[in-house]
Design a protein around this motif. Structure first.
Motif, PDB file in Angstrom:
ATOM      1  N   ALA A 271     116.787  29.514 -22.199  1.00  0.00           N
ATOM      2  CA  ALA A 271     117.613  28.741 -23.130  1.00  0.00           C
ATOM      3  C   ALA A 271     118.812  28.099 -22.442  1.00  0.00           C
ATOM      4  O   ALA A 271     119.689  27.547 -23.122  1.00  0.00           O
ATOM      5  CB  ALA A 271     118.081  29.643 -24.270  1.00  0.00           C
ATOM      6  N   GLY A 272     118.875  28.176 -21.129  1.00  0.00           N
ATOM      7  CA  GLY A 272     119.951  27.526 -20.398  1.00  0.00           C
ATOM      8  C   GLY A 272     121.161  28.380 -20.144  1.00  0.00           C
ATOM      9  O   GLY A 272     122.224  27.873 -19.766  1.00  0.00           O
ATOM     10  N   GLY A 273     121.030  29.705 -20.336  1.00  0.00           N
ATOM     11  CA  GLY A 273     122.123  30.602 -20.001  1.00  0.00           C
ATOM     12  C   GLY A 273     122.871  31.176 -21.174  1.00  0.00           C
ATOM     13  O   GLY A 273     123.880  31.872 -20.984  1.00  0.00           O
ATOM     14  N   ALA A 274     122.389  30.922 -22.404  1.00  0.00           N
ATOM     15  CA  ALA A 274     123.040  31.460 -23.599  1.00  0.00           C
ATOM     16  C   ALA A 274     122.020  32.176 -24.466  1.00  0.00           C
ATOM     17  O   ALA A 274     120.867  31.758 -24.562  1.00  0.00           O
ATOM     18  CB  ALA A 274     123.715  30.347 -24.395  1.00  0.00           C
ATOM     19  N   LEU A 275     122.456  33.259 -25.103  1.00  0.00           N
ATOM     20  CA  LEU A 275     121.570  34.058 -25.949  1.00  0.00           C
ATOM     21  C   LEU A 275     122.384  34.587 -27.120  1.00  0.00           C
ATOM     22  O   LEU A 275     123.448  35.179 -26.923  1.00  0.00           O
ATOM     23  CB  LEU A 275     120.977  35.218 -25.144  1.00  0.00           C
ATOM     24  CG  LEU A 275     119.951  36.119 -25.825  1.00  0.00           C
ATOM     25  CD1 LEU A 275     118.691  35.336 -26.162  1.00  0.00           C
ATOM     26  CD2 LEU A 275     119.598  37.306 -24.932  1.00  0.00           C
ATOM     27  N   ASP A 276     121.904  34.348 -28.333  1.00  0.00           N
ATOM     28  CA  ASP A 276     122.591  34.802 -29.552  1.00  0.00           C
ATOM     29  C   ASP A 276     124.055  34.379 -29.564  1.00  0.00           C
ATOM     30  O   ASP A 276     124.944  35.136 -29.967  1.00  0.00           O
ATOM     31  CB  ASP A 276     122.494  36.319 -29.700  1.00  0.00           C
ATOM     32  CG  ASP A 276     121.070  36.793 -29.928  1.00  0.00           C
ATOM     33  OD1 ASP A 276     120.229  35.959 -30.320  1.00  0.00           O
ATOM     34  OD2 ASP A 276     120.790  37.987 -29.698  1.00  0.00           O
ATOM     35  N   GLY A 277     124.305  33.163 -29.091  1.00  0.00           N
ATOM     36  CA  GLY A 277     125.657  32.628 -29.107  1.00  0.00           C
ATOM     37  C   GLY A 277     126.555  33.105 -27.990  1.00  0.00           C
ATOM     38  O   GLY A 277     127.729  32.716 -27.936  1.00  0.00           O
ATOM     39  N   VAL A 278     126.034  33.914 -27.085  1.00  0.00           N
ATOM     40  CA  VAL A 278     126.820  34.415 -25.958  1.00  0.00           C
ATOM     41  C   VAL A 278     126.362  33.711 -24.688  1.00  0.00           C
ATOM     42  O   VAL A 278     125.231  33.911 -24.230  1.00  0.00           O
ATOM     43  CB  VAL A 278     126.661  35.939 -25.807  1.00  0.00           C
ATOM     44  CG1 VAL A 278     127.457  36.437 -24.603  1.00  0.00           C
ATOM     45  CG2 VAL A 278     127.095  36.651 -27.069  1.00  0.00           C
ATOM     46  N   ARG A 279     127.225  32.853 -24.147  1.00  0.00           N
ATOM     47  CA  ARG A 279     126.876  32.139 -22.912  1.00  0.00           C
ATOM     48  C   ARG A 279     127.357  32.929 -21.708  1.00  0.00           C
ATOM     49  O   ARG A 279     128.545  33.228 -21.577  1.00  0.00           O
ATOM     50  CB  ARG A 279     127.478  30.732 -22.896  1.00  0.00           C
ATOM     51  CG  ARG A 279     127.207  29.993 -21.574  1.00  0.00           C
ATOM     52  CD  ARG A 279     127.471  28.511 -21.657  1.00  0.00           C
ATOM     53  NE  ARG A 279     126.546  27.834 -22.562  1.00  0.00           N
ATOM     54  CZ  ARG A 279     125.276  27.560 -22.276  1.00  0.00           C
ATOM     55  NH1 ARG A 279     124.770  27.902 -21.090  1.00  0.00           N
ATOM     56  NH2 ARG A 279     124.518  26.947 -23.160  1.00  0.00           N
ATOM     57  N   LEU A 280     126.424  33.257 -20.803  1.00  0.00           N
ATOM     58  CA  LEU A 280     126.770  33.951 -19.565  1.00  0.00           C
ATOM     59  C   LEU A 280     126.682  33.047 -18.353  1.00  0.00           C
ATOM     60  O   LEU A 280     127.359  33.284 -17.351  1.00  0.00           O
ATOM     61  CB  LEU A 280     125.848  35.156 -19.368  1.00  0.00           C
ATOM     62  CG  LEU A 280     125.931  36.289 -20.389  1.00  0.00           C
ATOM     63  CD1 LEU A 280     125.092  37.469 -19.930  1.00  0.00           C
ATOM     64  CD2 LEU A 280     127.370  36.715 -20.647  1.00  0.00           C
ATOM     65  N   PHE A 281     125.815  32.023 -18.415  1.00  0.00           N
ATOM     66  CA  PHE A 281     125.611  31.130 -17.278  1.00  0.00           C
ATOM     67  C   PHE A 281     125.623  29.684 -17.759  1.00  0.00           C
ATOM     68  O   PHE A 281     125.172  29.394 -18.871  1.00  0.00           O
ATOM     69  CB  PHE A 281     124.262  31.424 -16.597  1.00  0.00           C
ATOM     70  CG  PHE A 281     124.090  32.841 -16.156  1.00  0.00           C
ATOM     71  CD1 PHE A 281     124.606  33.274 -14.945  1.00  0.00           C
ATOM     72  CD2 PHE A 281     123.431  33.766 -16.956  1.00  0.00           C
ATOM     73  CE1 PHE A 281     124.466  34.590 -14.538  1.00  0.00           C
ATOM     74  CE2 PHE A 281     123.280  35.088 -16.563  1.00  0.00           C
ATOM     75  CZ  PHE A 281     123.803  35.506 -15.344  1.00  0.00           C
ATOM     76  N   SER A 282     126.106  28.796 -16.900  1.00  0.00           N
ATOM     77  CA  SER A 282     126.059  27.379 -17.237  1.00  0.00           C
ATOM     78  C   SER A 282     124.636  26.860 -17.055  1.00  0.00           C
ATOM     79  O   SER A 282     123.871  27.382 -16.226  1.00  0.00           O
ATOM     80  CB  SER A 282     127.007  26.588 -16.334  1.00  0.00           C
ATOM     81  OG  SER A 282     126.521  26.591 -14.987  1.00  0.00           O
ATOM     82  N   PRO A 283     124.238  25.819 -17.804  1.00  0.00           N
ATOM     83  CA  PRO A 283     122.914  25.231 -17.590  1.00  0.00           C
ATOM     84  C   PRO A 283     122.714  24.758 -16.151  1.00  0.00           C
ATOM     85  O   PRO A 283     121.607  24.838 -15.612  1.00  0.00           O
ATOM     86  CB  PRO A 283     122.892  24.058 -18.574  1.00  0.00           C
ATOM     87  CG  PRO A 283     123.872  24.430 -19.643  1.00  0.00           C
ATOM     88  CD  PRO A 283     124.948  25.201 -18.934  1.00  0.00           C
TER      89      PRO A 283
END
Length: 363
Positions: A271-283
């Motif tokens: 999904a480009g580095g985000a899951l359930d509204g939590v972004r850990l990595f930039s696309p």
């Protein structure tokens, strides 16, 4: 589970019914949602762990050692520091680890081209618990080839190279970093260096194929053998089912995980580095991490391989990693799914091949 995926469920159950599988979990996310989440078989076996004869049933929270499936997970810890601007992919490792003699870059470490596929000093099995000793050996080592010139899977050393860079820059061990920065925030049930409470959830590994330990090692004295058998014990059931192994951080080969945790991790990356509204990595970081960095012969695997920054890239465009013994996890961007299989039955990958064939028939 959606009825559409019944062939996958049937294949999983057939593996258990025929004895080709004795304990495993399987999770598939499709189109951004969990679609398949199966467990079956036994968690422990007589003589291989603490359970009674016949073992305890495999549960959704059962952890198992997935060997090299953990390499991309360790890599993501370092890549998070890259994403935050604290590490430069093309900087020499010595910028962050001054004692490190090999003229390799961070990118070369991540892509298995640094030239340090084996620990240089023979050590006893108990050395797996001595992080400073093994990283010191690597720092003083001479590379097997000119860094960047060719690849060879850093079978045992990868996690110590990546993990020491994390420790030098951040101050935390790679296991603690994973728990606090990635696993905790994305609710992933996986980790390096398990506490006693989590060790009680572990499945015991067992040999599905008696020839498996010897076949995995290759010819005595070969680069493959040297890369996989120092320190020894990584194919020894008494070691890998021990509290010493489960409590140590050997990030190249001792991630303990559930299939659901692994599939969820890859879903976040897909999904480009985000899951359930939590972004850990930039696309942008995800795109670079999953891009082919090396395409050519691998001197340890003895076959052509495409390496990204921590994963293998397949001709169909999927990226991820399999572990010796049969566990695997990856993302398939073209088909829109992530797949994770975590097994205690050490044998070949034909089980995964059949499950994937069933999955693709559903898609």
């Amino acid at each position: 589970m959606h009825a559409r995926f019944a062939p996958v469920r049937d294949c999983f159950h057939d593996l258990l019914a025929t004895g080709r599988e004795t304990g495993a979990s399987l999770t598939v996310w499709y189109d951004g949602h969990p679609m398949i989440d199966l467990v079956g078989g036994s968690r422990t076996v007589a003589g291989a762990g603490t359970g009674p004869a016949g073992g305890d049933g495999w549960r959704p929270d059962t952890l198992v050692n997935v060997y090299s499936v953990g390499k991309p997970v360790a890599a993501l810890c370092l890549l998070m520091l890259v994403d935050r601007g604290r590490v430069d992919l093309d900087a020499p490792v010595a910028r962050y680890w001054p004692e490190f003699r090999t003229p390799a870059t961070v990118r070369q470490v991540l892509s298995h081209t640094a030239g340090l596929p084996a620990f240089p000093v023979p050590r006893p099995a108990t050395a797996i618990a001595d992080w400073a000793l093994l990283t010191g050996d690597l720092a003083a080592a001479d590379p097997e080839w000119v860094p960047g010139s060719v690849a060879g899977e850093h079978a045992w050393t990868y996690g110590h190279l990546v993990g020491e860079l994390v420790r030098r820059v951040d101050g935390r061990s790679v296991g603690r970093f994973l728990a606090e920065e990635i696993a905790g925030r994305w609710r992933l049930d996986l980790g390096f260096g398990l506490a006693a409470t989590d060790q009680r959830r572990c499945a015991d590994l067992r040999y599905g194929d008696p020839e498996w330990p010897t076949r995995m090692l290759g010819e005595p004295g070969s680069l493959r053998a040297r890369s996989m058998d120092n320190p020894p014990g990584g194919r020894d059931l008494a070691m890998v089912n021990s509290s010493l192994w489960r409590g140590a951080e050997v990030p190249a080969v001792n991630l303990h995980a559930t299939a659901s945790g692994l599939a969820r991790l890859y879903a976040g990356l897909l999904a480009g580095g985000a899951l359930d509204g939590v972004r850990l990595f930039s696309p942008e970081l995800v795109a670079e991490a999953t891009r082919v960095q090396y395409d050519g012969p691998d001197l340890v695997l003895d076959r052509p391989t495409r390496w990204t920054l921590g994963m293998q890239w397949e001709p169909d465009g999927s990226w991820g990693m399999g572990g010796i013994g049969g566990s695997s996890a990856w993302a398939d961007p073209e088909r829109g799914y992530t797949f994770a299989y975590a097994t205690g039955q050490l044998a070949e990958h034909d089980r995964v091949d059949e499950l994937v064939e069933a999955l693709h028939s559903c898609l």
